[in-house]
Motif scaffolding. Structure first.
Motif, PDB file in Angstrom:
ATOM      1  N   VAL A 625       8.706   4.611   4.291  1.00 53.43           N
ATOM      2  CA  VAL A 625       8.610   3.681   3.147  1.00 53.43           C
ATOM      3  C   VAL A 625       9.640   3.479   2.118  1.00 53.43           C
ATOM      4  CG1 VAL A 625       6.957   2.988   1.200  1.00 53.43           C
ATOM      5  CG2 VAL A 625       5.942   3.461   3.281  1.00 53.43           C
ATOM      6  N   SER A 626      10.010   4.948   1.781  1.00 56.91           N
ATOM      7  CA  SER A 626      11.235   4.744   0.859  1.00 56.91           C
ATOM      8  C   SER A 626      12.583   4.329   1.603  1.00 56.91           C
ATOM      9  CB  SER A 626      11.363   6.173   0.345  1.00 56.91           C
ATOM     10  OG  SER A 626      11.744   7.167   1.173  1.00 56.91           O
ATOM     11  N   GLY A 627      12.650   4.387   2.868  1.00 55.34           N
ATOM     12  CA  GLY A 627      13.733   3.960   3.462  1.00 55.34           C
ATOM     13  C   GLY A 627      14.160   2.481   3.381  1.00 55.34           C
ATOM     14  N   ILE A 628      12.758   1.645   3.182  1.00 57.61           N
ATOM     15  CA  ILE A 628      13.068   0.130   3.326  1.00 57.61           C
ATOM     16  C   ILE A 628      13.023  -0.110   1.709  1.00 57.61           C
ATOM     17  CG2 ILE A 628      12.377  -0.153   5.398  1.00 57.61           C
ATOM     18  CD1 ILE A 628       9.592  -0.911   4.236  1.00 57.61           C
ATOM     19  N   GLY A 629      12.917   0.942   0.815  1.00 52.48           N
ATOM     20  CA  GLY A 629      12.862   0.585  -0.689  1.00 52.48           C
ATOM     21  C   GLY A 629      11.626   0.255  -1.142  1.00 52.48           C
ATOM     22  N   GLY A 630      10.566   0.969  -0.492  1.00 50.73           N
ATOM     23  CA  GLY A 630       9.240   0.945  -0.924  1.00 50.73           C
ATOM     24  C   GLY A 630       8.894   2.319  -1.647  1.00 50.73           C
ATOM     25  N   GLU A 631       7.536   2.453  -1.964  1.00 50.14           N
ATOM     26  CA  GLU A 631       7.228   3.658  -2.671  1.00 50.14           C
ATOM     27  C   GLU A 631       5.526   3.924  -2.176  1.00 50.14           C
ATOM     28  OE1 GLU A 631       7.344   5.891  -7.040  1.00 50.14           O
ATOM     29  OE2 GLU A 631       7.531   3.578  -6.823  1.00 50.14           O
ATOM     30  N   ILE A 632       5.086   5.098  -2.400  1.00 46.88           N
ATOM     31  CA  ILE A 632       3.699   5.405  -2.222  1.00 46.88           C
ATOM     32  C   ILE A 632       3.415   6.107  -3.218  1.00 46.88           C
ATOM     33  CG2 ILE A 632       1.961   6.681  -0.777  1.00 46.88           C
ATOM     34  CD1 ILE A 632       3.884   6.457   1.573  1.00 46.88           C
ATOM     35  N   ILE A 633       2.178   5.455  -3.766  1.00 43.70           N
ATOM     36  CA  ILE A 633       1.721   5.939  -5.436  1.00 43.70           C
ATOM     37  C   ILE A 633       0.334   6.852  -5.027  1.00 43.70           C
ATOM     38  CG2 ILE A 633       1.090   5.619  -7.715  1.00 43.70           C
ATOM     39  CD1 ILE A 633       4.229   5.390  -6.991  1.00 43.70           C
ATOM     40  N   VAL A 634       0.094   8.027  -5.762  1.00 47.80           N
ATOM     41  CA  VAL A 634      -1.427   8.395  -5.341  1.00 47.80           C
ATOM     42  C   VAL A 634      -2.027   8.586  -6.639  1.00 47.80           C
ATOM     43  CG1 VAL A 634      -2.373  10.468  -4.373  1.00 47.80           C
ATOM     44  CG2 VAL A 634      -0.211   9.765  -3.501  1.00 47.80           C
ATOM     45  N   GLU A 635      -3.104   8.284  -6.566  1.00 44.75           N
ATOM     46  CA  GLU A 635      -4.199   8.391  -7.711  1.00 44.75           C
ATOM     47  C   GLU A 635      -5.406   9.197  -7.251  1.00 44.75           C
ATOM     48  OE1 GLU A 635      -4.925   4.610  -9.462  1.00 44.75           O
ATOM     49  OE2 GLU A 635      -3.015   4.350 -10.086  1.00 44.75           O
ATOM     50  N   SER A 636      -5.885  10.190  -7.836  1.00 45.49           N
ATOM     51  CA  SER A 636      -6.731  11.026  -7.331  1.00 45.49           C
ATOM     52  C   SER A 636      -7.615  11.767  -8.393  1.00 45.49           C
ATOM     53  CB  SER A 636      -6.393  12.095  -6.203  1.00 45.49           C
ATOM     54  OG  SER A 636      -7.425  12.570  -5.638  1.00 45.49           O
ATOM     55  N   GLU A 637      -9.040  11.801  -8.245  1.00 45.08           N
ATOM     56  CA  GLU A 637      -9.806  12.729  -9.119  1.00 45.08           C
ATOM     57  C   GLU A 637     -10.808  13.516  -8.123  1.00 45.08           C
ATOM     58  OE1 GLU A 637     -12.811  11.598 -12.721  1.00 45.08           O
ATOM     59  OE2 GLU A 637     -11.887  10.120 -11.797  1.00 45.08           O
ATOM     60  N   ILE A 638     -10.655  15.052  -8.733  1.00 44.46           N
ATOM     61  CA  ILE A 638     -11.586  15.763  -7.914  1.00 44.46           C
ATOM     62  C   ILE A 638     -12.825  15.307  -7.886  1.00 44.46           C
ATOM     63  CG2 ILE A 638     -12.367  18.059  -7.780  1.00 44.46           C
ATOM     64  CD1 ILE A 638      -9.409  18.042  -7.119  1.00 44.46           C
ATOM     65  N   GLY A 639     -13.377  15.400  -6.887  1.00 36.80           N
ATOM     66  CA  GLY A 639     -14.932  15.141  -6.604  1.00 36.80           C
ATOM     67  C   GLY A 639     -15.421  13.588  -6.504  1.00 36.80           C
ATOM     68  N   LYS A 640     -14.171  12.983  -6.535  1.00 35.87           N
ATOM     69  CA  LYS A 640     -14.578  11.116  -6.446  1.00 35.87           C
ATOM     70  C   LYS A 640     -13.740  10.496  -5.415  1.00 35.87           C
ATOM     71  CE  LYS A 640     -16.242  10.708 -11.394  1.00 35.87           C
ATOM     72  NZ  LYS A 640     -16.083   9.987 -12.705  1.00 35.87           N
ATOM     73  N   GLY A 641     -12.742  11.251  -5.007  1.00 40.02           N
ATOM     74  CA  GLY A 641     -11.964  10.501  -4.310  1.00 40.02           C
ATOM     75  C   GLY A 641     -10.422  10.235  -4.468  1.00 40.02           C
ATOM     76  N   SER A 642      -9.685   9.425  -3.797  1.00 38.45           N
ATOM     77  CA  SER A 642      -8.387   9.318  -3.785  1.00 38.45           C
ATOM     78  C   SER A 642      -7.744   7.851  -3.500  1.00 38.45           C
ATOM     79  CB  SER A 642      -7.457  10.135  -3.076  1.00 38.45           C
ATOM     80  OG  SER A 642      -7.984  11.524  -3.231  1.00 38.45           O
ATOM     81  N   VAL A 643      -6.778   7.174  -4.147  1.00 37.58           N
ATOM     82  CA  VAL A 643      -6.359   6.007  -4.054  1.00 37.58           C
ATOM     83  C   VAL A 643      -4.762   6.014  -3.582  1.00 37.58           C
ATOM     84  CG1 VAL A 643      -5.752   3.542  -4.532  1.00 37.58           C
ATOM     85  CG2 VAL A 643      -7.758   4.990  -5.533  1.00 37.58           C
ATOM     86  N   PHE A 644      -4.472   5.608  -2.163  1.00 38.87           N
ATOM     87  CA  PHE A 644      -3.019   5.707  -1.792  1.00 38.87           C
ATOM     88  C   PHE A 644      -2.563   4.520  -1.900  1.00 38.87           C
ATOM     89  CE2 PHE A 644      -4.226  10.108  -0.499  1.00 38.87           C
ATOM     90  CZ  PHE A 644      -2.843  10.760  -0.581  1.00 38.87           C
ATOM     91  N   THR A 645      -1.423   3.956  -2.715  1.00 42.02           N
ATOM     92  CA  THR A 645      -1.224   2.721  -2.783  1.00 42.02           C
ATOM     93  C   THR A 645       0.450   2.577  -2.086  1.00 42.02           C
ATOM     94  OG1 THR A 645      -2.292   2.217  -4.565  1.00 42.02           O
ATOM     95  CG2 THR A 645      -0.728   0.562  -4.081  1.00 42.02           C
ATOM     96  N   VAL A 646       0.423   1.661  -1.266  1.00 40.26           N
ATOM     97  CA  VAL A 646       2.023   1.570  -0.563  1.00 40.26           C
ATOM     98  C   VAL A 646       2.569   0.303  -1.101  1.00 40.26           C
ATOM     99  CG1 VAL A 646       3.168   1.490   1.665  1.00 40.26           C
ATOM    100  CG2 VAL A 646       1.062   2.701   1.527  1.00 40.26           C
TER     101      VAL A 646
END
Length: 665
Positions: A625-646
């Motif tokens: 993703v970074s090779g084409i100028g993008g980015e992966i952002i992670v938001e997470s909370e213990i016990g509730k889950g995670s959100v990976f945004t590309v």
């Protein structure tokens, strides 16, 4: 009149200052005295706790001396049958209330926590509360010595609080052979608390008339203490009395330390309590230190009275001195006051002559004051003009400085980003070259192993049924090795020759990845909900983007233990003005979540928390993703889950563009 006002103005500040001084002195004295008292009693409790540990260590050393004695070692080797009776008779010789030796077969009679330490060969000393029959098992005299009559309840307590030590004895082959068990009974004991009191409260360390006390509690009952039954006469010992309800609730029920004033049997003491725990950490009693409160309060009140009397005398003397010294100043000051009042009303007045000698300080002051009044008007006008000019200059300079600061911050930010990118690329290049070599070196022997196993199966034919499970295990492990090497090779190819980057609509790629994930998770209890709303096309490598999406979706499924609902959403990526600059996809799971400590490292190569993972999936995805100028952002909370945004830009960034950006910075 001015003279009385002047006298009042000079006297009132003194009075107010002294009164404030008295109030502050009383307040700070109370706070300091009380806080100091609490700090002292807390320190006393710490000394008592340390002294108790030293006494327990001494107890364990005495028991160790017994096991190391010549006769003990002789009986242990030559006549173990007489060892049990001989050990019981040695309690008095080593200042212990009981000594018992248990065979290794009796290990199961001890609690689990004690057994584990004994099997490891560790000596242990701890407090324990035992019933009468348990005391009788250790020594026949202990039940009678442990009995404590409760003074106000007319009942008898038969349980005993003991300090117990266990020492394991091993034979020459390293097997547990004997357990030496010894200790002292704390009920009705005065020697222990008196020794601790003498260590904590040495002579001349307490206010006159105060007494220092130490108490051991079994639950809320005083079983060993030097708190007197009559604090005024210092008679008797308050054994068999209970602690107050406040202390009981705080220390015994909540397990907290109590440091405050407390009512101890018949009087108020500055007190400190801490819980006393057994081998399992259960609270079975308390350790207390404290001293009488009234002698400390008496000294404090005496000091306050002496301080108040001294301040009152100073106030009277200073008032007389001020009155006598101010008489010669009354008339000149009254005239000055009249002139000042007239000037305040807008009149143009001057002090002039004060009918004083030529060199008198007030006369000189009057002339200087008149001169100042003359200059004041001229300077006021100059100051007004200068202030207007200064405001203009400050405003211009401030605006210019703000602009320069913002520009500098932006340059620093761009430089840091570029530097981080260069360092990351260097690390990835070096690590990629290393992993490629490792992967190829692993593939060669793996291929040989696989070929030989298949040849064995072909040659043996039906004979392979006897080792079918072993052969299947070999195939599984070979597949696992090949998966790992495949990940290593994929990781090593980041930044190398890749497939063509073309314009693609994001939604079809996401749908294709979902088809792959659904086919691979049919045996899992997983539902996948989608909301594909992206409209903007992006420049990506379709094959690599499928790899990124499948990896992130499978990670989300594994995070939910292969069951639950996985949400996959696509949207347009908008800038601050609302214009689309690319597309983004979100993978939302409801799994265990990622801690802050791990979230900073999940994109590092070979970092994984899964036993079967290689730690390359997220690292490879981030590189793609970074090779084409993008980015992966992670938001997470213990016990509730995670959100990976590309985040994918509409136009892929190239290495040439990166170089131009660096030159610009």
């Amino acid at each position: 009149m001015v003279r009385y006002r002047l006298l009042l103005l000079t006297s009132v500040p003194i009075v107010i200052t002294l009164l404030a001084l008295i109030a502050l002195t009383m307040y700070w004295t109370v706070m300091y005295t009380w806080q100091n008292a609490l700090m002292n009693v807390r320190a006393d409790l710490a000394v008592a706790h340390h002294s108790m540990e030293l006494l327990q260590k001494e107890q364990r050393m005495r028991l160790g001396s017994l096991t190391g004695s010549y006769q003990f070692q002789t009986l242990l080797r030559k006549d173990p049958s007489q060892l049990i009776d001989w050990v019981k008779r040695q309690a008095g010789e080593y200042d212990l209330d009981f000594v018992v030796i248990h065979p290794a077969s009796a290990l199961g009679e001890f609690p689990k926590a004690n057994r584990q330490l004994l099997q490891k060969g560790q000596e242990q000393t701890f407090f324990e509360r035992l019933a009468a029959h348990e005391l009788n098992y250790l020594h026949s005299d202990l039940p009678a010595r442990a009995q404590i009559p409760l003074l106000s309840e007319k009942t008898l307590v038969s349980d005993g609080l003991i300090s117990r030590s266990l020492i394991p004895i091993f034979n020459q082959t390293g097997d547990l052979q004997w357990i030496v068990d010894g200790g002292i009974l704390l009920n009705n004991s005065t020697q222990l608390v008196d020794r601790i009191r003498d260590l904590v409260y040495a002579s001349d360390t307490l206010p006159e008339g105060s007494i220092g006390t130490v108490t051991l509690f079994m639950s809320d009952i005083r079983v060993s203490t030097n708190v007197p039954l009559d604090s005024s006469q210092l008679n008797g010992r308050a054994v068999g009395t209970r602690v107050s309800d406040d202390v009981k609730a705080s220390v015994l029920k909540q397990g907290e330390m109590w440091v405050d004033r407390a009512f101890v049997y018949d009087d108020w003491y500055v007190s400190a309590y801490e819980p006393l725990k057994d081998y399992n950490g259960n609270i079975i009693g308390m350790l207390y230190t404290g001293y009488l409160e009234w002698p400390m309060i008496k000294i404090y009140l005496t000091n306050i009275v002496e301080l108040g009397a001294g301040i009152l005398i100073v106030l009277l003397i200073s008032g007389g001195v001020v009155y006598r010294g101010a008489r010669d100043l009354f008339r000149p000051i009254e005239k000055m006051h009249q002139v000042v009042s007239a000037i305040q009303l807008g009149l143009d007045r001057r002090i002039g002559s004060l009918d004083l000698t030529r060199g008198h300080e007030l006369q000189i002051l009057g002339k200087q004051f008149d001169t100042m009044l003359d200059q004041l008007h001229q300077r006021n006008e100059a100051i007004k003009q200068a202030s207007v000019q200064l405001e203009d200059k400050v405003q211009r300079r401030t605006q210019s400085l703000s602009e320069k600061t913002e520009e500098l911050e932006q340059h620093i930010k761009l430089l840091n980003q570029a530097r981080s990118k260069l360092v990351s690329n260097e690390k990835l290049a070096a690590l990629g070259e290393l992993t490629a070599g490792i992967a190829h070196e692993i593939n060669n022997p793996t291929a040989v192993i696989l070929g030989n196993v298949e040849l064995m199966q072909l040659e043996l034919g039906n004979e392979t049924e006897r080792v079918r499970e072993e052969l299947e295990a070999i195939h599984e492990q070979i597949d696992r090795i090949r998966n790992i090497t495949r990940s290593l090779l994929q990781y090593s190819r980041q930044g190398g020759v890749q497939d063509e980057v073309t314009w693609q609509h994001l939604n079809p790629i996401v749908e294709e990845s979902l088809t792959l994930v659904r086919s691979g998770t049919k045996k899992f209890d997983v539902e996948i909900h989608t909301a594909l709303n992206a409209r903007c096309s992006v420049e990506v490598n379709r094959h690599q983007m499928l790899q990124v999406l499948v990896n992130l979706q499978m990670n989300g499924i594994h995070a939910m233990d292969d069951r639950g609902v996985l949400h996959v959403c696509t949207e347009d990526w908008l800038d601050a003005s609302g214009q689309p600059i690319g597309a983004m996809v979100k993978i939302i799971d409801h799994g265990c979540g990622i801690s802050e400590e791990h979230i900073e490292r999940i994109f590092n190569p070979f970092y994984t928390t899964r036993r079967s993972g290689t730690g390359l999936g997220l690292s490879v995805s981030q590189g793609i993703v970074s090779g084409i100028g993008g980015e992966i952002i992670v938001e997470s909370e213990i016990g509730k889950g995670s959100v990976f945004t590309v985040y994918l830009p509409e136009k892929a960034n190239s290495d040439d563009k990166m170089a131009v950006d660096l030159e610009t910075i």
